[in-house]
Write an enzyme that holds these catalytic residues in place. Structure first.
Site, short mmCIF file in Angstrom:
data_model
loop_
_atom_site.label_atom_id
_atom_site.label_comp_id
_atom_site.label_asym_id
_atom_site.label_seq_id
_atom_site.Cartn_x
_atom_site.Cartn_y
_atom_site.Cartn_z
N GLU A 1 0.79 -1.23 0.00
CA GLU A 1 0.00 0.00 0.00
C GLU A 1 0.83 1.28 0.00
O GLU A 1 0.78 2.07 0.96
CB GLU A 1 -0.95 0.00 1.21
CG GLU A 1 -1.84 -1.23 1.29
CD GLU A 1 -2.95 -1.09 2.33
OE1 GLU A 1 -2.91 -0.16 3.14
OE2 GLU A 1 -3.87 -1.91 2.31
N GLU B 1 -5.21 -8.73 1.22
CA GLU B 1 -5.85 -8.35 2.49
C GLU B 1 -7.34 -8.13 2.26
O GLU B 1 -7.73 -7.53 1.27
CB GLU B 1 -5.28 -7.05 3.07
CG GLU B 1 -3.92 -7.17 3.66
CD GLU B 1 -3.39 -5.84 4.26
OE1 GLU B 1 -4.22 -5.00 4.68
OE2 GLU B 1 -2.16 -5.68 4.28
C1 FCB Z 1 -4.25 -2.04 5.68
C2 FCB Z 1 -2.84 -2.34 6.16
C3 FCB Z 1 -2.77 -3.31 7.28
C4 FCB Z 1 -3.90 -3.11 8.27
C5 FCB Z 1 -5.23 -3.06 7.57
C6 FCB Z 1 -6.40 -2.91 8.47
O1 FCB Z 1 -4.29 -0.77 5.11
O2 FCB Z 1 -2.05 -2.82 5.11
O3 FCB Z 1 -1.51 -3.21 7.89
O4 FCB Z 1 -3.65 -2.00 9.03
O5 FCB Z 1 -5.22 -2.02 6.64
#
Ligand code: FCB
Length: 454
Positions: free
Chosen positions: A170, A355
């Protein structure tokens, strides 16, 4: 209509995983030669973290890693995504390597291999060595070269036992929250600077890919290389031309800003048109360096962007509710996003959902954590993902964020994302109902895959 309660079957080769990151779980911040990172500095600065906490101890994964790998294995997943703390393996971000740091990850990788769990490694999950911050951090173009050196060293040491390596996690967050609004380390609030930072992050990605390719070729390694981007669909709150234009701008500056350089070798004009470019410096060969072919794209998806130009802005109705972070639960956005990527990027490599998950106010009652909303969240997002796959998007895996409750950046420990509950007083880990559900869901998927083969 697609029935969200029907049984779905994912491809038999599908990767099922859980994810974490170094600063959020490891603790042991000053042990065995680890140098400080910008997150150590930031958390030790008053008023930056909501509950005043730090990652000094976190889930103490540095000492609980054996137990944690056992838990991962018990969840039936076949993959684990984690990140390497750069300042643990190179305390200053330049100069000498720290053997003790590498030993920690070597042990972890061996244990994962023993359990048949594929390692998906991220090189940079926001924790720049403070030594490099002292030399200008991501505003200094040199940092990109240091990052490529670090990437090559990881590939040299571990290129024989890592399934995928992602350069960045990110970069939008590193740039926009680290330098744009200052909510994240290093806590600088200057939009024009954040644009230059985003360019150096992308450049470092491209240089690292080239450096790692050279090393991996020599090792005859099949490790796949890529990057992880946070993405959302941007949806106008109304049909007004203003809202629609604003939504496109939002998509251009957050998603296309990272995708276009990598897959089209240029920044999106729609974003450039509205940005403050007075500190934006791109060297002649940069776009070629950035646009290296990659083997996979990691997509982190949590919610959609709901874009309104009204004052005060219109809020989403949230038919399916909101998470403890206040993020709207909107699974259809995942399907929309993946289909749009497929439409707009002919060079798109296979995708992993690196994620997806939600924070909830989990409580232990009678030794159990009943997190029904999280189960529903995952179930709906898997259905949405399945829809995209059925429409031809090449998605090869899904990682739930996160394995454990952990240090949620400026929200501290108040927000719990884990499938596994962590009691921070005792470091006890307790599987939530969602962990049991995910474990059984994966077992059923694997069973179905086996019976298809027979
Ligand atoms: C993302 C991050 C991770 C965590 C989630 C909730 O943006 O990559 O580390 O904080 O959000």
């Amino acid at each position: 209509m697609h029935n969200k309660n029907s049984t779905i079957n994912f491809p038999s080769s599908f990767t099922w995983g859980v994810a974490t990151s170094a600063y959020q779980i490891e603790g042991a911040s000053a042990i065995d030669g680890r140098g400080p990172s910008i997150w150590d500095t930031f958390t030790h600065t008053p008023d930056k973290i909501i509950d005043g906490s730090t990652g000094d101890v976190a889930c103490d994964h540095y000492h609980h890693w054996v137990e944690d790998v056992e838990i991962i294995a018990a969840l039936n997943v076949n993959a684990y995504r984690f990140s390497i703390s750069w300042s643990r393996v190179q305390p200053l971000g330049y100069g000498p390597w720290n053997e003790k740091g590498f030993e920690f990850y070597a042990k972890l990788l061996d244990k994962l291999a023993e359990k048949n769990i594929a390692a998906h490694v991220t090189l940079y999950h926001w924790d720049l060595p403070q030594g490099l911050q002292d030399r200008g951090g991501w505003l200094n173009r040199e940092t990109a070269t240091r990052f490529a050196d670090y990437a090559a060293e990881v590939a040299r040491r571990f290129g024989d036992r890592i399934t995928t390596i992602a350069t960045h996690n990110e970069p939008w967050c590193s740039a926009n929250l680290g330098y744009g609004n200052g909510q994240f380390a290093p806590g600088i609030a200057d939009t024009a600077l954040s644009i230059q930072v985003s360019h150096h992050l992308l450049l470092s990605h491209g240089l690292a890919i080239q450096a790692m390719r050279a090393v991996l070729r020599n090792l005859n390694s099949s490790t796949k290389l890529g990057i992880v981007l946070n993405q959302w669909t941007a949806m106008p709150a109304t049909d007004s031309p203003q809202d629609r234009a604003e939504a496109e701008w939002e998509y251009a500056r957050s998603v296309q800003w990272y995708m276009d350089p990598i897959f089209k070798l240029k920044y999106p004009q729609k974003a450039l048109d509205r940005m403050d470019l007075n500190k934006f410096l791109v060297h002649e060969n940069d776009m070629n360096d950035i646009g290296q072919a990659i083997d996979f794209l990691g997509v982190n998806y949590y919610t959609r962007a709901y874009v309104s130009t009204e004052n005060p802005p219109k809020k989403p109705e949230g038919k399916l509710g909101f998470s403890d972070m206040g993020w709207e639960i909107y699974p259809d956005g995942l399907t929309d996003l993946l289909l749009r990527l497929q439409r707009e990027y002919p060079r798109l490599p296979p995708i992993y959902i690196t994620e997806n998950g939600m924070a909830a106010a989990d409580k232990i009652e009678g030794g159990k954590i009943s997190d029904e909303t999280r189960i529903e969240y995952v179930r709906l997002h898997l259905h949405a993902l399945h829809q995209a796959i059925a429409q031809g998007v090449d998605v090869q895996g899904y990682f739930y964020w996160s394995l454990l409750d952990n240090f949620e950046w400026n929200s501290g420990y108040a927000k719990r994302f884990g499938l596994v509950y962590v009691d921070y007083d005792t470091q006890e880990r307790i599987l939530k109902d969602s962990a049991l559900w995910y474990r059984d869901f994966i077992a059923a998927q694997m069973q179905a895959a086996r019976s298809k083969i027979q």
